[in-house]
Design an enzyme around this catalytic site. Structure first.
Site, short mmCIF file in Angstrom:
data_model
loop_
_atom_site.label_atom_id
_atom_site.label_comp_id
_atom_site.label_asym_id
_atom_site.label_seq_id
_atom_site.Cartn_x
_atom_site.Cartn_y
_atom_site.Cartn_z
N GLY A 1 -37.69 54.77 60.53
CA GLY A 1 -38.45 53.64 60.01
C GLY A 1 -37.71 53.06 58.82
O GLY A 1 -36.96 53.77 58.15
N THR A 2 -37.94 51.79 58.54
CA THR A 2 -37.15 51.15 57.49
C THR A 2 -38.00 50.64 56.33
O THR A 2 -38.64 51.43 55.67
CB THR A 2 -36.26 50.05 58.09
OG1 THR A 2 -37.07 49.21 58.93
CG2 THR A 2 -35.17 50.65 58.94
N THR A 3 -38.05 49.35 56.10
CA THR A 3 -38.43 48.82 54.80
C THR A 3 -39.93 48.83 54.50
O THR A 3 -40.75 48.35 55.29
CB THR A 3 -37.90 47.38 54.66
OG1 THR A 3 -36.52 47.37 55.04
CG2 THR A 3 -38.03 46.89 53.25
#
Length: 279
Positions: free
Chosen positions: A51-53
Protein backbone atom coordinates in the site's frame (compact mmCIF):
# COMPACT_ATOMS: atom_id res chain seq x y z
CA UNK A 1 -6.20 -19.85 18.85
CA UNK A 2 -7.24 -22.38 21.47
CA UNK A 3 -8.10 -21.01 24.91
CA UNK A 4 -8.49 -22.87 28.20
CA UNK A 5 -12.20 -22.31 28.83
CA UNK A 6 -13.74 -23.52 32.08
CA UNK A 7 -16.84 -25.74 32.30
CA UNK A 8 -19.19 -22.78 31.92
CA UNK A 9 -17.60 -21.87 28.61
CA UNK A 10 -16.01 -18.72 30.02
CA UNK A 11 -12.37 -17.74 30.03
CA UNK A 12 -10.62 -18.07 33.41
CA UNK A 13 -10.59 -14.89 35.50
CA UNK A 14 -6.81 -14.64 35.09
CA UNK A 15 -7.37 -13.78 31.44
CA UNK A 16 -9.73 -10.91 32.25
CA UNK A 17 -8.03 -9.09 35.11
CA UNK A 18 -6.74 -5.50 35.00
CA UNK A 19 -3.21 -6.86 34.94
CA UNK A 20 -4.00 -8.48 31.57
CA UNK A 21 -5.23 -5.31 29.86
CA UNK A 22 -2.94 -5.79 26.84
CA UNK A 23 -4.32 -8.22 24.30
CA UNK A 24 -0.93 -8.21 22.54
CA UNK A 25 0.81 -9.39 25.73
CA UNK A 26 -1.89 -12.03 26.25
CA UNK A 27 -1.43 -13.32 22.69
CA UNK A 28 2.36 -13.27 23.10
CA UNK A 29 2.12 -15.45 26.20
CA UNK A 30 -0.41 -18.01 24.96
CA UNK A 31 -0.06 -18.10 21.14
CA UNK A 32 3.02 -16.07 20.11
CA UNK A 33 2.97 -17.63 16.64
CA UNK A 34 -0.22 -15.64 15.87
CA UNK A 35 1.57 -12.30 16.16
CA UNK A 36 2.49 -10.97 12.69
CA UNK A 37 6.11 -10.30 13.65
CA UNK A 38 6.66 -13.92 14.74
CA UNK A 39 5.75 -15.50 11.42
CA UNK A 40 8.42 -17.51 9.62
CA UNK A 41 9.12 -16.44 6.07
CA UNK A 42 9.78 -18.84 3.20
CA UNK A 43 13.25 -18.99 1.66
CA UNK A 44 14.08 -16.54 -1.10
CA UNK A 45 12.62 -13.20 -2.08
CA UNK A 46 9.10 -12.47 -0.84
CA UNK A 47 6.99 -10.45 -3.27
CA UNK A 48 3.84 -9.01 -1.72
CA UNK A 49 1.38 -6.21 -2.51
CA UNK A 50 2.28 -2.85 -0.96
CA UNK A 51 0.00 0.00 0.00
CA UNK A 52 1.21 3.51 -0.65
CA UNK A 53 0.30 7.08 0.19
CA UNK A 54 -1.52 8.17 3.35
CA UNK A 55 -2.04 11.84 4.30
CA UNK A 56 -3.47 13.70 7.28
CA UNK A 57 -4.20 17.30 8.21
CA UNK A 58 -5.59 18.97 11.31
CA UNK A 59 -8.15 21.77 11.46
CA UNK A 60 -9.54 23.64 14.49
CA UNK A 61 -12.34 21.11 15.00
CA UNK A 62 -10.47 17.86 14.43
CA UNK A 63 -8.29 15.94 11.99
CA UNK A 64 -8.65 14.42 8.51
CA UNK A 65 -6.98 11.14 7.50
CA UNK A 66 -7.09 9.94 3.89
CA UNK A 67 -5.48 7.45 1.54
CA UNK A 68 -5.38 6.50 -2.12
CA UNK A 69 -6.69 3.11 -3.29
CA UNK A 70 -3.77 1.53 -5.20
CA UNK A 71 -1.66 -1.44 -4.12
CA UNK A 72 1.41 -2.39 -6.14
CA UNK A 73 3.62 -5.46 -6.44
CA UNK A 74 6.89 -4.49 -8.05
CA UNK A 75 6.03 -2.59 -11.21
CA UNK A 76 2.54 -4.09 -11.38
CA UNK A 77 -0.76 -2.75 -10.02
CA UNK A 78 -1.89 -5.51 -7.64
CA UNK A 79 -5.21 -3.91 -6.66
CA UNK A 80 -6.99 -0.71 -7.64
CA UNK A 81 -9.51 -0.39 -4.81
CA UNK A 82 -7.68 -1.45 -1.64
CA UNK A 83 -8.79 0.22 1.60
CA UNK A 84 -5.95 1.74 3.62
CA UNK A 85 -7.72 3.87 6.23
CA UNK A 86 -9.54 2.23 9.15
CA UNK A 87 -11.14 3.34 12.41
CA UNK A 88 -9.00 2.27 15.38
CA UNK A 89 -11.84 3.07 17.78
CA UNK A 90 -14.54 5.71 18.10
CA UNK A 91 -12.10 8.63 18.27
CA UNK A 92 -9.06 7.54 16.28
CA UNK A 93 -8.04 6.07 12.94
CA UNK A 94 -5.01 4.50 11.31
CA UNK A 95 -3.84 4.64 7.71
CA UNK A 96 -1.51 1.93 6.41
CA UNK A 97 1.48 2.08 4.11
CA UNK A 98 3.81 -0.84 3.45
CA UNK A 99 3.15 -4.55 3.06
CA UNK A 100 -0.61 -4.65 2.63
CA UNK A 101 -1.42 -8.06 4.14
CA UNK A 102 0.65 -7.52 7.29
CA UNK A 103 -0.61 -3.95 7.62
CA UNK A 104 -4.30 -4.95 7.54
CA UNK A 105 -3.63 -7.72 10.05
CA UNK A 106 -1.80 -5.27 12.31
CA UNK A 107 -4.73 -2.84 12.16
CA UNK A 108 -7.20 -5.56 13.16
CA UNK A 109 -4.94 -6.56 16.05
CA UNK A 110 -4.66 -2.89 17.08
CA UNK A 111 -8.46 -2.56 17.08
CA UNK A 112 -8.67 -5.64 19.32
CA UNK A 113 -5.98 -4.24 21.60
CA UNK A 114 -7.94 -1.02 22.19
CA UNK A 115 -11.25 -2.83 22.63
CA UNK A 116 -9.70 -5.36 25.03
CA UNK A 117 -8.18 -2.60 27.17
CA UNK A 118 -11.50 -0.78 27.39
CA UNK A 119 -13.41 -3.92 28.39
CA UNK A 120 -10.89 -5.01 31.02
CA UNK A 121 -10.05 -1.61 32.52
CA UNK A 122 -13.47 -0.03 32.10
CA UNK A 123 -11.91 3.06 30.52
CA UNK A 124 -10.43 4.05 27.17
CA UNK A 125 -6.76 4.72 26.60
CA UNK A 126 -5.71 8.31 26.08
CA UNK A 127 -4.77 9.24 22.52
CA UNK A 128 -1.13 9.29 23.64
CA UNK A 129 -1.56 5.79 25.06
CA UNK A 130 -3.07 4.52 21.83
CA UNK A 131 -0.15 5.98 19.86
CA UNK A 132 2.29 4.23 22.21
CA UNK A 133 0.52 0.86 21.84
CA UNK A 134 0.77 1.13 18.05
CA UNK A 135 4.46 1.98 18.37
CA UNK A 136 5.03 -1.23 20.34
CA UNK A 137 3.24 -3.28 17.68
CA UNK A 138 5.37 -1.82 14.88
CA UNK A 139 8.54 -2.53 16.87
CA UNK A 140 7.41 -6.14 17.21
CA UNK A 141 7.38 -6.38 13.42
CA UNK A 142 11.02 -5.24 13.07
CA UNK A 143 12.24 -8.70 12.05
CA UNK A 144 9.79 -8.73 9.15
CA UNK A 145 10.67 -5.14 8.25
CA UNK A 146 14.36 -6.03 7.98
CA UNK A 147 13.36 -8.66 5.41
CA UNK A 148 11.43 -6.13 3.34
CA UNK A 149 7.95 -6.57 4.84
CA UNK A 150 7.65 -3.22 6.58
CA UNK A 151 4.50 -1.53 7.89
CA UNK A 152 4.64 2.25 8.39
CA UNK A 153 1.23 3.64 9.42
CA UNK A 154 -0.09 7.10 10.14
CA UNK A 155 -2.23 7.45 13.26
CA UNK A 156 -4.66 10.30 13.95
CA UNK A 157 -7.40 11.03 16.42
CA UNK A 158 -9.29 13.43 18.62
CA UNK A 159 -7.58 14.15 21.94
CA UNK A 160 -10.40 14.65 24.44
CA UNK A 161 -8.03 16.09 27.06
CA UNK A 162 -6.51 18.70 24.77
CA UNK A 163 -9.70 19.13 22.72
CA UNK A 164 -7.97 18.99 19.35
CA UNK A 165 -6.98 16.61 16.58
CA UNK A 166 -3.48 15.14 16.62
CA UNK A 167 -1.32 13.18 14.15
CA UNK A 168 1.43 10.62 14.86
CA UNK A 169 3.89 9.17 12.35
CA UNK A 170 6.20 6.17 12.75
CA UNK A 171 9.36 4.62 11.36
CA UNK A 172 9.97 0.90 10.82
CA UNK A 173 11.53 0.52 14.29
CA UNK A 174 8.39 1.83 16.00
CA UNK A 175 9.85 5.28 16.59
CA UNK A 176 6.98 7.70 17.08
CA UNK A 177 6.80 11.40 16.20
CA UNK A 178 3.94 13.82 16.60
CA UNK A 179 3.29 15.82 13.44
CA UNK A 180 1.91 19.34 13.60
CA UNK A 181 -0.54 20.54 10.99
CA UNK A 182 -0.12 17.86 8.34
CA UNK A 183 1.74 14.64 7.59
CA UNK A 184 2.19 11.98 4.93
CA UNK A 185 3.68 8.50 4.67
CA UNK A 186 4.23 6.00 1.87
CA UNK A 187 5.97 6.11 -1.49
CA UNK A 188 4.21 9.29 -2.61
CA UNK A 189 4.63 11.07 0.72
CA UNK A 190 7.37 13.41 -0.44
CA UNK A 191 5.08 14.85 -3.15
CA UNK A 192 1.99 14.90 -0.92
CA UNK A 193 3.91 16.65 1.87
CA UNK A 194 5.24 19.26 -0.56
CA UNK A 195 1.70 19.93 -1.76
CA UNK A 196 0.33 20.37 1.77
CA UNK A 197 3.32 22.46 2.81
CA UNK A 198 2.29 25.18 0.35
CA UNK A 199 -1.48 24.98 0.86
CA UNK A 200 -1.95 24.23 4.57
CA UNK A 201 -3.26 26.88 7.00
CA UNK A 202 -4.11 26.44 10.66
CA UNK A 203 -7.56 27.99 10.21
CA UNK A 204 -8.93 25.53 7.64
CA UNK A 205 -12.55 24.50 7.83
CA UNK A 206 -13.43 20.80 7.75
CA UNK A 207 -14.42 21.10 4.08
CA UNK A 208 -11.15 22.84 3.21
CA UNK A 209 -9.14 20.21 5.10
CA UNK A 210 -10.78 17.37 3.17
CA UNK A 211 -10.12 19.21 -0.09
CA UNK A 212 -6.49 19.73 0.95
CA UNK A 213 -5.81 16.00 1.49
CA UNK A 214 -7.42 15.07 -1.84
CA UNK A 215 -5.29 17.70 -3.59
CA UNK A 216 -2.22 16.24 -1.89
CA UNK A 217 -3.11 12.69 -2.98
CA UNK A 218 -3.65 13.94 -6.53
CA UNK A 219 -0.18 15.54 -6.51
CA UNK A 220 1.32 12.34 -5.13
CA UNK A 221 -0.33 10.29 -7.90
CA UNK A 222 0.93 12.81 -10.45
CA UNK A 223 4.57 12.02 -9.63
CA UNK A 224 4.52 8.59 -7.97
CA UNK A 225 3.44 5.61 -10.07
CA UNK A 226 2.60 3.56 -6.95
CA UNK A 227 -0.05 6.08 -5.86
CA UNK A 228 -3.44 5.93 -7.54
CA UNK A 229 -5.37 9.05 -8.43
CA UNK A 230 -9.17 9.34 -8.63
CA UNK A 231 -10.42 6.73 -11.12
CA UNK A 232 -13.52 8.30 -12.64
CA UNK A 233 -14.16 5.47 -15.10
CA UNK A 234 -14.21 2.78 -12.39
CA UNK A 235 -15.70 5.11 -9.75
CA UNK A 236 -12.78 4.51 -7.37
CA UNK A 237 -12.04 7.50 -5.16
CA UNK A 238 -9.77 8.20 -2.17
CA UNK A 239 -10.97 7.16 1.26
CA UNK A 240 -11.38 10.29 3.37
CA UNK A 241 -12.17 10.18 7.09
CA UNK A 242 -12.84 12.94 9.61
CA UNK A 243 -12.39 12.65 13.38
CA UNK A 244 -13.87 15.30 15.67
CA UNK A 245 -15.25 15.46 19.20
CA UNK A 246 -18.31 13.67 17.78
CA UNK A 247 -16.17 10.72 16.75
CA UNK A 248 -14.95 8.99 13.61
CA UNK A 249 -16.75 9.54 10.32
CA UNK A 250 -15.91 8.26 6.87
CA UNK A 251 -17.08 10.34 3.93
CA UNK A 252 -19.78 8.54 1.99
CA UNK A 253 -19.18 7.33 -1.55
CA UNK A 254 -21.24 10.27 -2.82
CA UNK A 255 -19.24 12.78 -0.76
CA UNK A 256 -15.82 11.43 -1.76
CA UNK A 257 -16.94 11.16 -5.37
CA UNK A 258 -18.11 14.79 -5.46
CA UNK A 259 -14.90 15.98 -3.79
CA UNK A 260 -12.61 14.02 -6.13
CA UNK A 261 -14.57 15.08 -9.22
CA UNK A 262 -14.40 18.77 -8.24
CA UNK A 263 -10.63 18.54 -7.75
CA UNK A 264 -10.22 16.70 -11.07
CA UNK A 265 -12.33 19.25 -12.94
CA UNK A 266 -10.22 22.12 -11.62
CA UNK A 267 -7.10 20.24 -12.70
CA UNK A 268 -8.36 20.41 -16.28
CA UNK A 269 -7.83 24.18 -16.00
CA UNK A 270 -4.74 24.02 -13.76
CA UNK A 271 -2.98 20.65 -14.29
CA UNK A 272 -0.40 21.39 -11.59
CA UNK A 273 -3.03 22.31 -9.01
CA UNK A 274 -3.77 25.45 -7.00
CA UNK A 275 -1.08 28.07 -6.55
CA UNK A 276 0.15 29.38 -3.21
CA UNK A 277 0.93 33.08 -2.79
CA UNK A 278 4.59 34.06 -3.14
CA UNK A 279 4.48 36.22 0.00
Amino acid sequence: MEANFDRTGRLPAAFLTPGSSSFIDFLGQHSPDLLPGNRRLPEGIVEAPHGTTIVAATFPGGVVLAGDRRATMGNMIAQRDIEKVFPADEYSAVGIAGTAGLAVEMVKLFQLELEHFEKVEGATLSLEGKANRLSTMIRGNLGMAMQGLAVVPLFAGWDEGREKGRIFSYDVTGGRSEEHGYAATGSGSIFARGSMKKLYRDDLTEEQATTLVVQALYDAADDDSATGGPDLARRIFPIVTVITEEGFRRLTEAESSALARSVTERRLEQPDGPRAALL
